[in-house]
Design a protein around this motif. Structure first.
Motif, PDB file in Angstrom:
ATOM      1  N   ALA A  20      -1.886  -1.031  -8.194  1.00  0.00           N
ATOM      2  CA  ALA A  20      -3.225  -1.618  -8.201  1.00  0.00           C
ATOM      3  C   ALA A  20      -3.909  -1.495  -9.555  1.00  0.00           C
ATOM      4  O   ALA A  20      -4.818  -2.270  -9.863  1.00  0.00           O
ATOM      5  CB  ALA A  20      -4.085  -0.960  -7.126  1.00  0.00           C
ATOM      6  N   ASP A  21      -3.498  -0.520 -10.398  1.00  0.00           N
ATOM      7  CA  ASP A  21      -4.201  -0.293 -11.652  1.00  0.00           C
ATOM      8  C   ASP A  21      -3.589  -1.049 -12.833  1.00  0.00           C
ATOM      9  O   ASP A  21      -4.023  -0.870 -13.973  1.00  0.00           O
ATOM     10  CB  ASP A  21      -4.265   1.207 -11.968  1.00  0.00           C
ATOM     11  CG  ASP A  21      -2.876   1.821 -12.167  1.00  0.00           C
ATOM     12  OD1 ASP A  21      -1.879   1.208 -11.729  1.00  0.00           O
ATOM     13  OD2 ASP A  21      -2.799   2.922 -12.752  1.00  0.00           O
ATOM     14  N   TYR A  41       0.903  -7.094 -14.815  1.00  0.00           N
ATOM     15  CA  TYR A  41       1.680  -6.947 -16.044  1.00  0.00           C
ATOM     16  C   TYR A  41       1.800  -5.481 -16.413  1.00  0.00           C
ATOM     17  O   TYR A  41       0.848  -4.699 -16.315  1.00  0.00           O
ATOM     18  CB  TYR A  41       1.032  -7.685 -17.214  1.00  0.00           C
ATOM     19  CG  TYR A  41       1.820  -7.475 -18.490  1.00  0.00           C
ATOM     20  CD1 TYR A  41       3.036  -8.128 -18.664  1.00  0.00           C
ATOM     21  CD2 TYR A  41       1.390  -6.588 -19.470  1.00  0.00           C
ATOM     22  CE1 TYR A  41       3.796  -7.910 -19.811  1.00  0.00           C
ATOM     23  CE2 TYR A  41       2.148  -6.365 -20.611  1.00  0.00           C
ATOM     24  CZ  TYR A  41       3.352  -7.031 -20.772  1.00  0.00           C
ATOM     25  OH  TYR A  41       4.113  -6.802 -21.883  1.00  0.00           O
ATOM     26  N   GLY A  42       2.981  -5.117 -16.850  1.00  0.00           N
ATOM     27  CA  GLY A  42       3.208  -3.776 -17.362  1.00  0.00           C
ATOM     28  C   GLY A  42       4.559  -3.700 -18.041  1.00  0.00           C
ATOM     29  O   GLY A  42       5.389  -4.607 -17.910  1.00  0.00           O
ATOM     30  N   SER A  43       4.798  -2.634 -18.752  1.00  0.00           N
ATOM     31  CA  SER A  43       6.101  -2.382 -19.356  1.00  0.00           C
ATOM     32  C   SER A  43       6.807  -1.293 -18.580  1.00  0.00           C
ATOM     33  O   SER A  43       6.167  -0.379 -18.047  1.00  0.00           O
ATOM     34  CB  SER A  43       5.955  -1.956 -20.824  1.00  0.00           C
ATOM     35  OG  SER A  43       5.493  -3.028 -21.609  1.00  0.00           O
ATOM     36  N   MET A  44       8.117  -1.395 -18.499  1.00  0.00           N
ATOM     37  CA  MET A  44       8.908  -0.342 -17.869  1.00  0.00           C
ATOM     38  C   MET A  44       8.840   0.880 -18.783  1.00  0.00           C
ATOM     39  O   MET A  44       9.140   0.808 -19.976  1.00  0.00           O
ATOM     40  CB  MET A  44      10.337  -0.819 -17.666  1.00  0.00           C
ATOM     41  CG  MET A  44      10.407  -2.112 -16.860  1.00  0.00           C
ATOM     42  SD  MET A  44      12.066  -2.828 -16.756  1.00  0.00           S
ATOM     43  CE  MET A  44      12.741  -1.827 -15.446  1.00  0.00           C
ATOM     44  N   ARG A  46       0.813  -1.220   0.000  1.00  0.00           N
ATOM     45  CA  ARG A  46       0.000   0.000   0.000  1.00  0.00           C
ATOM     46  C   ARG A  46       0.845   1.269   0.000  1.00  0.00           C
ATOM     47  O   ARG A  46       0.314   2.364   0.173  1.00  0.00           O
ATOM     48  CB  ARG A  46      -0.935  -0.003   1.216  1.00  0.00           C
ATOM     49  CG  ARG A  46      -1.962  -1.127   1.181  1.00  0.00           C
ATOM     50  CD  ARG A  46      -2.861  -1.103   2.393  1.00  0.00           C
ATOM     51  NE  ARG A  46      -3.811  -2.213   2.356  1.00  0.00           N
ATOM     52  CZ  ARG A  46      -4.618  -2.539   3.364  1.00  0.00           C
ATOM     53  NH1 ARG A  46      -4.601  -1.822   4.477  1.00  0.00           N
ATOM     54  NH2 ARG A  46      -5.442  -3.555   3.269  1.00  0.00           N
ATOM     55  N   ASN A  47       2.113   1.111  -0.190  1.00  0.00           N
ATOM     56  CA  ASN A  47       3.039   2.244  -0.193  1.00  0.00           C
ATOM     57  C   ASN A  47       3.440   2.495  -1.644  1.00  0.00           C
ATOM     58  O   ASN A  47       4.398   1.917  -2.160  1.00  0.00           O
ATOM     59  CB  ASN A  47       4.254   1.921   0.676  1.00  0.00           C
ATOM     60  CG  ASN A  47       5.174   3.105   0.855  1.00  0.00           C
ATOM     61  OD1 ASN A  47       4.914   4.201   0.365  1.00  0.00           O
ATOM     62  ND2 ASN A  47       6.275   2.882   1.558  1.00  0.00           N
ATOM     63  N   SER A  48       2.682   3.338  -2.309  1.00  0.00           N
ATOM     64  CA  SER A  48       2.846   3.538  -3.750  1.00  0.00           C
ATOM     65  C   SER A  48       4.283   3.895  -4.116  1.00  0.00           C
ATOM     66  O   SER A  48       4.869   4.829  -3.556  1.00  0.00           O
ATOM     67  CB  SER A  48       1.900   4.641  -4.227  1.00  0.00           C
ATOM     68  OG  SER A  48       2.053   4.855  -5.609  1.00  0.00           O
ATOM     69  N   VAL A  61       2.894 -11.793  -7.484  1.00  0.00           N
ATOM     70  CA  VAL A  61       2.997 -11.199  -6.155  1.00  0.00           C
ATOM     71  C   VAL A  61       2.261 -12.107  -5.169  1.00  0.00           C
ATOM     72  O   VAL A  61       1.031 -12.240  -5.239  1.00  0.00           O
ATOM     73  CB  VAL A  61       2.379  -9.786  -6.132  1.00  0.00           C
ATOM     74  CG1 VAL A  61       2.609  -9.126  -4.785  1.00  0.00           C
ATOM     75  CG2 VAL A  61       2.947  -8.935  -7.269  1.00  0.00           C
ATOM     76  N   ARG A  62       3.023 -12.738  -4.256  1.00  0.00           N
ATOM     77  CA  ARG A  62       2.453 -13.721  -3.334  1.00  0.00           C
ATOM     78  C   ARG A  62       2.619 -13.300  -1.887  1.00  0.00           C
ATOM     79  O   ARG A  62       3.734 -13.055  -1.420  1.00  0.00           O
ATOM     80  CB  ARG A  62       3.111 -15.093  -3.511  1.00  0.00           C
ATOM     81  CG  ARG A  62       2.444 -15.978  -4.508  1.00  0.00           C
ATOM     82  CD  ARG A  62       3.003 -17.381  -4.505  1.00  0.00           C
ATOM     83  NE  ARG A  62       4.434 -17.423  -4.692  1.00  0.00           N
ATOM     84  CZ  ARG A  62       5.057 -17.281  -5.863  1.00  0.00           C
ATOM     85  NH1 ARG A  62       4.360 -17.077  -6.960  1.00  0.00           N
ATOM     86  NH2 ARG A  62       6.366 -17.336  -5.934  1.00  0.00           N
TER      87      ARG A  62
END
Length: 795
Positions: free
Chosen positions: A157-158, A176-179, A133-135, A202-203
C-alpha cells in the motif's frame, strides 16, 4: 468552411440523441467461455458527454435478458478543450451471455444513455484477504550472480501508485518500486543498491475471484534524485531468474505464455511461478542498459481458471459497431462522423464491408497464431520474428531499428481489428507490443515510476536555462551523462565475466537497437491501437514514456553553458528558420513520428501534463509556419548523402505525407477548440503542402503520382530554394503511390477542392475512385484509410 462537413451534413441522418433509455452505441465480442463476466469496450462520444457537470455516470448496458446494468465509465482520450471532456470512453459492466449463445459466437450488447449516480465497487473477499491485504503474500523475487535475493511486494500500500480505473466494475492502480536486497551486504559478494524496477498494474473486477497483474520490468533508472541510491542506474544487469510468489492454492497464468516461464512449484507456504526461469546451461540472464519487458498475468484459484483465462486474454473485450438505433439515429462509433475520434487524427474509419469478413478474420488469426507459437515455443518463425527466444526477450523485427522499407510505416493501425471485432487481432496487437518492447531498450524512469522529463534536468547559468542532456531517443553518453550510466557499478558484471556465465544470447540481443525516430511508428502504432480500442494501461504508459523521450530529444534548450545545441533538436531548427524564413527546413519523418507520439500521449494524459506540453506543440506549429517554403509550399529541405549524391537539399514524398499526417494529429488532438489561431495555422500549412504535392514540380505526369525524391535547393543551406527551377537531375526514384493516399483526403477536407480527388483518381489508374479503392481490398489499407473513408462518405 471546408466542403467535407457540408457534404456530410447533407447525407448524414444524425447521431443518437442523449435521451434517457435510448440506445447510443452497440458493442460486439465473441462469446467467452464464462457465463458471467465484466464486459469492457471503448466508445467514441460527442463533446460534453463525460465527465458530466452533475457527476453522474452516463451509460448502462442492456444484458442478454433485457436487464439494464449500470456501467462504469472511464476517460480514454480527451478533446483538446478541457470543457469538451472525453473524446473516447471505456464502459465496463458485469453482464451474462445467454444460455443459447455458444462460446465463440458473435454476441452484441446495447449501450444506453442512462445517467446514474456512481456505484460502489464490490471486491471479492477472498482476493482481498489472501492477496491484497495479506502483506508479503504476493512477491517478486530475483537473484544475482552471487545468489543474493532481491524482492518486491507489488501490492504494498505504501508504494508510489496511480489510479488507472476506479468504478463499480473495475478497480486498477499502478504501483512502482524496485526489487530491493533482502540481506544487503558489502564485500566480495556484495548486493547492488537495488535491482530491476517494476511497474505493477493491479486490476480487480466486480466480485470476481481473480486478480490481474500486468508487470513492466526495466533497467532504466534515471538517477535524478542524488539523495538516494534507490534510483541510481545499474548499467548492464545479469540475473538468474525472476519469480512470482503467490499464496498456496493460487495459480498464475500468462496471457501469452512463453518458453522461459515455468511453474507453479511449492515454495514455503505458497506457490512459485517463474516469470523468467533460469537458463538451462547455468549462465545468467542479461538485460542491457534501459532494457524493458512486459508480462500480462492473472492470479486465480484452480476452480476459477475459465473465468480468469477469459479475462487475462481479453475475451471480455468488445468492439463498437456501426449502425442505427430504433429511432434511425446513427450510433456512436468510429464510422460516425460526429464521433470519428480514432487515433490522434480523430478521423472517420473506412468501412470494410467490401472485403469478406472471413478473410479479414483469417488474416488476423493467422498472424496472432504465428506470434503465439513463437512465444510459446521460443521459436524463429521467419520475418517478422527473426530469432528464437533470447532468454526473457523475444524481439519483433530485424535488429536494425531503422530497417528500410515501408513495412509497419502506417498512418493508421487496428482498422481490421475494429472492423472484425476480433479478439485474435487484439491479441496480436498486445503480443506485437510486448515483442517490440523487448527490443526497444529506452526505459528511463524516475524514483516515482514516472518517465524522466527533460524539464527535471534543467540547470541555470549565466546564459539562462540549459539542458545537460544530449539525447536522441537514448542518451548520448559520450557527450554528457548526468544520469550516471557510465559510472554504474560493474563488480557483478565483472563476476559474471570471470565465471564465464554470460548467456549465449547476449551478443545477439545486444545487436537489437531501439526503433529509431525515423521509423518510430513501428513501435507506436500497435500501442496507439491498444489505447484507442481497449484503454490498455501498459500501452498508455508506453506512449507516455516515448513521448517524454522525444521531448527530451527535441526541445528548445541549449545543451551546454556555451550555447551549444544538439543538431537534431528543436532549438537548432528554430535558429535556422529565424535566419532563413520561408526556405524550407530539415523537418521530416523523424520529427513527425515523434510529434505524433507526443500527440497520442497527450490525448490520454492527465490534464496537468496536457497544459504543461501545450506550449511545446505551439512551437512545432510556429516552426513549420515560418519555415515552410514561401514559393512552393514544400516543408522539407534535407541533405541526404544517398540522395542526388549529396548535392541537393531534398524533399521525400513519404516524409512529407508523414508530416501532413502529423499536422492533422496536432490540429485535431491538441489545437482544435483550444487554440483557434494555431488551428488555422495547421490548415494553412497543410493547404500549401498538399497543393505542392499535386502540382509541379512535385507531381510526376510520367508516374501519375508525386515524385519519390525531389531536389528543392542546392547544397548550400544559405541559398534560397529552387522555387520552380528544379534542375533536370533533381527528380529521382519514380512516383510515391504508397504513403501519400491520406493526404488527398486531408487536403479535400480542408479545401473542398475536387482537384485532390481527381489526382487520387489519376494515381489509382483513372477509373472510378471508390471502385478502385475498394477493389484494392486490404492492400496498403492503413495508409489509404482516410481517403477510402472520405470517398465512402461522399458516396
Amino acid at each position: 468552411m471546408p466542403l467535407f462537413p457540408i457534404v456530410l451534413c447533407a447525407l448524414f441522418t444524425g447521431s443518437a440523441t442523449l435521451v434517457p433509455g435510448r440506445t447510443v452505441a452497440r458493442v460486439q465480442l465473441d462469446a467467452p467461455a464464462s457465463r458471467e463476466f465484466v464486459l469492457q469496450a471503448t466508445i467514441p462520444v460527442p463533446p460534453g458527454v463525460f465527465p458530466s457537470a452533475d457527476g453522474s455516470v452516463p451509460f448502462a448496458v442492456r444484458d442478454h435478458d433485457g436487464t439494464i446494468k449500470n456501467a462504469q465509465v472511464e476517460v480514454v482520450t480527451r478533446y483538446p478543450s478541457e470543457t469538451d471532456g472525453a473524446a473516447v470512453v471505456e464502459i465496463a459492466a458485469r453482464v451474462h451471455r445467454g444460455l443459447t449463445e455458444p462460446t465463440g459466437s458473435p454476441i452484441t450488447y446495447d449501450v444506453l444513455f442512462s445517467p446514474h449516480a456512481p456505484e460502489a465497487f464490490h471486491a471479492d473477499s477472498t482476493v482481498e484477504a489472501d492477496l491484497l491485504r495479506n502483506s508479503g503474500a504476493v512477491r517478486l523475487i530475483a537473484r544475482d550472480v552471487f545468489n543474493n535475493v532481491y524482492t518486491l511486494d507489488p501490492l504494498r500500500a505504501d508504494l508510489p501508485s496511480k489510479t488507472m480505473r476506479e468504478g463499480s466494475a473495475i478497480r486498477e492502480r499502478r504501483t512502482y518500486g524496485s526489487m530491493m536486497p533482502v540481506a544487503p551486504r558489502t564485500g566480495p559478494n556484495a548486493t547492488l543498491a537495488h535491482f530491476l524496477g517494476v511497474h505493477a498494474y493491479v486490476r480487480e473486477f466486480d466480485a470476481q475471484p481473480f486478480l490481474e497483474l500486468d508487470l513492466r520490468f526495466h533497467n532504466g533508472h534515471s538517477g535524478l534524485d542524488h539523495t538516494t541510491a534507490v534510483d541510481n542506474p545499474l548499467g548492464t544487469v545479469y540475473f538468474e531468474s525472476v519469480e512470482l510468489i503467490v499464496p498456496a492454492g493460487w495459480r498464475v497464468r500468462d496471457a501469452d505464455p512463453d518458453a522461459f516461464e515455468a511453474g507453479p512449484v511449492p515454495y514455503g507456504g505458497g506457490e512459485r511461478f517463474s516469470v523468467i526461469k533460469p537458463m538451462p546451461d547455468g549462465t545468467m540472464h542479461f538485460m542491457p542498459r534501459q532494457g524493458q519487458t512486459v508480462r500480462r498475468l492473472v492470479i486465480y484459484r484452480p476452480g476459477d481458471q475459465t473465468l480468469a483465462s477469459d479475462h487475462v486474454t481479453d475475451r471480455n473485450l468488445a468492439f463498437v459497431r456501426r449502425g442505427q438505433n430504433g429511432h434511425s439515429e446513427e450510433l456512436f462509433s468510429w464510422w460516425n462522423p460526429d464521433t470519428a475520434n480514432y487515433f490522434p487524427q480523430r478521423h472517420r474509419l473506412p468501412e470494410l464491408s467490401h472485403v469478406p469478413l472471413a478473410s479479414i478474420q483469417a488474416g488476423l488469426t493467422s498472424h496472432a497464431n504465428l506470434l503465439t507459437s513463437a512465444l510459446m515455443n521460443g521459436s524463429n518463425t521467419g520475418y517478422p520474428v527473426m530469432t528464437g527466444a533470447l532468454g526473457w526477450a523475444h524481439p519483433y523485427g530485424v535488429d536494425d531499428g531503422g530497417m528500410a522499407g515501408g513495412d509497419g510505416i502506417v498512418m493508421y493501425d487496428g482498422l481490421r481489428v475494429a472492423e472484425a471485432a476480433s479478439n485474435a487481432g487484439w491479441r496480436e496487437l498486445a503480443m506485437r507490443n510486448r515483442m517490440l518492447t523487448d527490443r526497444h531498450p529506452v526505459a528511463l524512469y524516475d524514483q516515482d515510476g514516472e518517465p524522466s522529463q527533460y524539464e527535471s534536468w534543467v540547470l541555470q547559468s549565466a546564459i539562462g536555462p540549459w539542458l545537460p542532456v544530449w539525447c536522441f531517443l537514448t542518451p548520448i553518453l559520450f557527450a554528457a551523462d548526468p544520469f550516471g550510466f557510465t559510472t554504474a557499478p560493474t563488480f557483478q558484471v565483472d563476476a559474471v565475466h570471470a565465471q564465464h556465465r554470460q548467456p549465449p544470447y547476449e551478443e545477439l540481443l545486444s545487436t537489437f537497437h531501439p526503433i529509431d525516430f525515423e521509423h518510430f511508428v513501428r513501435y507506436t502504432s500497435p500501442a496507439k491501437s491498444l489505447v484507442w480500442l481497449g484503454n490498455d494501461s501498459i500501452a498508455k504508459d508506453a506512449l507516455f514514456l516515448n513521448a517524454c523521450l522525444f521531448r527530451m530529444s527535441y526541445n528548445d534548450l541549449p545543451n551546454s553553458t556555451y550555447g551549444n545545441y544538439i543538431s537534431t533538436g528543436l532549438a537548432n531548427d528554430q535558429m535556422y528558420v529565424a535566419g532563413r524564413p520561408g526556405f524550407g527546413l530539415t523537418f521530416g519523418r523523424l520529427e513527425s513520428w515523434g510529434t505524433d507520439c507526443v500527440a497520442a500521449a497527450y490525448a490520454s494524459a492527465d490534464l496537468k501534463w496536457r497544459r504543461h506540453v501545450e506550449p511545446w506543440f505551439a512551437q512545432i506549429v510556429d516552426l513549420l509556419d515560418i519555415g515552410q517554403s514561401q514559393c512552393s509550399g514544400i516543408i522539407q529541405s534535407t541533405m541526404y548523402e544517398q540522395f542526388f549524391n549529396g548535392t541537393y537539399r531534398a524533399r521525400q514524398s513519404i516524409e512529407q505525407a508523414i508530416t501532413e499526417n502529423m499536422l492533422i494529429s496536432v490540429r485535431e488532438t491538441v489545437m482544435n477548440g483550444l487554440d483557434p489561431w494555431r488551428t488555422m495555422k495547421c490548415n494553412s500549412i497543410l493547404r500549401k503542402s498538399c497543393y505542392a504535392m499535386v502540382t509541379a514540380p512535385c507531381w510526376s505526369t510520367q508516374f501519375h503520382s508525386p515524385w519519390q525524391k525531389l531536389a528543392v535547393g542546392d547544397g548550400n543551406f544559405t541559398h534560397p530554394p529552387f522555387c520552380g527551377n528544379t534542375p533536370i537531375d533533381g527528380f529521382a526514384d519514380g512516383g510515391d503511390a504508397y504513403q501519400c493516399w491520406s493526404s488527398f483526403a486531408y487536403a479535400y477536407e480542408i479545401t473542398g477542392n475536387q482537384f485532390y480527388l481527381d489526382r487520387a483518381q489519376e494515381m489509382e489508374g483513372g477509373g472510378a475512385l471508390l471502385v478502385a479503392l475498394q477493389a484494392a481490398g486490404l492492400s496498403n489499407l492503413e495508409n489509404r484509410a482516410a481517403l477510402l473513408a472520405l470517398v465512402q462518405a461522399l458516396r
